[in-house]
Design a protein around this motif. Structure first.
Motif, PDB file in Angstrom:
ATOM      1  N   TYR A  90     -28.685  36.461 -54.073  1.00  0.00           N
ATOM      2  CA  TYR A  90     -28.370  36.827 -52.696  1.00  0.00           C
ATOM      3  C   TYR A  90     -28.054  38.303 -52.542  1.00  0.00           C
ATOM      4  N   GLU A 114     -24.919  38.710 -47.888  1.00  0.00           N
ATOM      5  CA  GLU A 114     -24.928  37.246 -47.911  1.00  0.00           C
ATOM      6  C   GLU A 114     -23.961  36.661 -48.940  1.00  0.00           C
ATOM      7  N   ARG A 132     -20.481  34.567 -48.006  1.00  0.00           N
ATOM      8  CA  ARG A 132     -20.709  33.219 -47.457  1.00  0.00           C
ATOM      9  C   ARG A 132     -21.198  32.261 -48.537  1.00  0.00           C
ATOM     10  N   ARG A 133     -22.134  32.721 -49.355  1.00  0.00           N
ATOM     11  CA  ARG A 133     -22.667  31.833 -50.398  1.00  0.00           C
ATOM     12  C   ARG A 133     -21.615  31.520 -51.448  1.00  0.00           C
ATOM     13  N   TYR A 143     -17.976  34.257 -43.672  1.00  0.00           N
ATOM     14  CA  TYR A 143     -18.843  34.668 -42.564  1.00  0.00           C
ATOM     15  C   TYR A 143     -18.369  35.994 -41.982  1.00  0.00           C
ATOM     16  N   ASP A 186     -19.046  39.056 -44.355  1.00  0.00           N
ATOM     17  CA  ASP A 186     -20.465  39.416 -44.407  1.00  0.00           C
ATOM     18  C   ASP A 186     -20.899  40.125 -43.131  1.00  0.00           C
TER      19      ASP A 186
END
Length: 416
Positions: free
Chosen positions: A93, A97, A100-101, A264, A267
């Motif tokens: 990623y 990102e 969040r991941r 979230y 990011d």
């Protein structure tokens, strides 16, 4: 377990935690260096199988010493899981990102923790005395049975990294696109597991900055909050055993909300410091209530539940490491492993002497909640401002050194 095995004033629960942590301290950094040369699809499921076997053996244990030995072995092999998966996520990623991941992965552990509470309540109600065994022994058997399909899934479906993947469900265009996405950010996998790895790690700023951050997080002892919450509920003598198992799962619900929300937010902001600072302020409020202790039961219960927001720090820090270590895969893997090991190492004496289970839940003699509050404040300031400052300082210096070399064509020595 405490009543069946006559555990009492010896702080057995704290020592079980300690031996598990010793295993993770030893195993974490080495496990994450191994994952850079052994395919994650093989390494991670194999570690899962081994530590699950040790979990299974716990159903036959009868003495504290047997539990300590098994908990050490479990920690040794389980140490590969969290930093290993975070390393793989960092391979796939982009920087925008990662939080969040990382949060989505850690949330799976939170949901597992919540499910564990419900499973314990169900086992106590339905399996007590089955096969001549108390329900807590059945828990270890069910834990092992749940691990088997997960390991099989990993052997067949875990994708390795974009540059090594052989996943049957990805076509060549998808594999190439995955490689391009990280290479466009200058994060193509570089470095080898050779003699230079020790120098690269020792001279990096990331290994020190993030080890301090993770250590401050562990020293809040937030990961033990469900245990202390359960002990407090039990001391009130107003709740049944299933209720004592179920009510603390609300901590996991708060953890879930904050992990997703902060991942979230960070990011989208492109920054993690302000998010960490906000969460730190909430933690400071909660620990202030627990430090005061002589407050209403409702306010105390609210503080225990809201401390669940602590968990969002781990995916935020993991995403931070993956974003700042660039393409040096050994450095990135080692930092993810060593920061956990250092954090677990410093929390062992703190948890034993400041927050021993034998003095839970108030810790009046050791003033444990007050000590944890001090580390919460330090964590808030370090992650809110310190990490960003260090990043700008060291990366700014590195860029200046690189530009000087290119301009003058000289071999200029400077800070790592």
């Amino acid at each position: 377990m405490k009543e069946d095995l006559n555990f009492g004033p010896g702080n057995e629960l704290s020592w079980m935690n300690t031996y598990f942590l010793i295993g993770t301290i030893i195993g974490g950094p080495f496990a994450n260096l191994i994952i850079t040369v052994v395919r994650p699809r093989i390494w991670l499921p194999s570690c899962l199988v081994i530590w699950s076997l040790f979990v299974l053996f716990m159903f036959k244990a009868n003495t504290a010493g047997q539990f300590y030995a098994l908990r050490f072995c479990i920690g040794l092999f389980e140490s590969a899981a969290w930093p290993g998966v975070q390393y793989v996520l960092g391979c796939w990623y982009r920087k925008s990102e990662l939080s969040r991941r990382s949060a989505l992965f850690v949330v799976s552990g939170v949901l597992g923790q919540m499910f564990s509470g419900y499973l314990q309540a169900a086992l106590f109600s339905g399996m007590q005395g089955k096969g001549g065994m108390p329900a807590w022994r059945w828990l270890f058997i069910f834990d092992f049975l749940l691990a088997v399909p997960v390991a099989l899934y990993g052997y067949f479906f875990f994708p390795d990294t974009p540059h090594t993947t052989q996943a049957f469900y990805l076509n060549e265009w998808e594999r190439q696109r995955a490689r391009e996405r990280v290479e466009d950010e200058g994060r193509a996998p570089l470095g080898k597991l050779d003699r230079t790895v020790f120098r690269r790690i020792a001279l990096s700023w990331q290994v020190y900055v993030f080890s301090i951050a993770y250590s401050l997080w562990t020293l809040t002892c937030g990961s033990y909050i469900i245990q202390y919450f359960g002990i407090w509920l039990k001391s009130l003598k107003a709740y049944s055993v299933p209720e004592i198992n179920n009510i603390p799962t609300s901590v996991g619900a708060i953890n879930f909300i904050f992990m997703i929300g902060t991942g979230y937010a960070s990011d989208k902001l492109g920054r993690r410091g302000p998010v960490c600072f906000f969460v730190g302020l909430l933690l400071t409020f909660c620990y202030s209530i627990l430090t005061a202790w002589n407050v209403s039961d409702k306010l105390k219960m609210a503080a225990f539940v809201l401390v669940g927001c602590y968990g969002c720090y781990t995916p935020l820090l993991a995403g931070w490491v993956n974003a700042t270590c660039g393409g040096d895969q050994q450095l990135r893997a080692f930092v993810l492993g060593i920061m956990v090991s250092v954090g677990q190492a410093v929390v062992i004496p703190f948890q034993q002497y400041q927050l021993p289970s034998g003095q839970a839940p108030g810790f009046e003699k050791t003033k444990g909640w007050g000590s944890a509050l001090a580390f919460v404040v330090a964590l808030t300031l370090w992650t809110g401002f310190g990490v960003d400052f260090a990043t700008q300082w060291f990366e700014g210096g590195s860029r200046g050194l690189k530009n000087a070399k290119e301009e003058h064509g000289q071999d200029i020595e400077g800070p790592a």
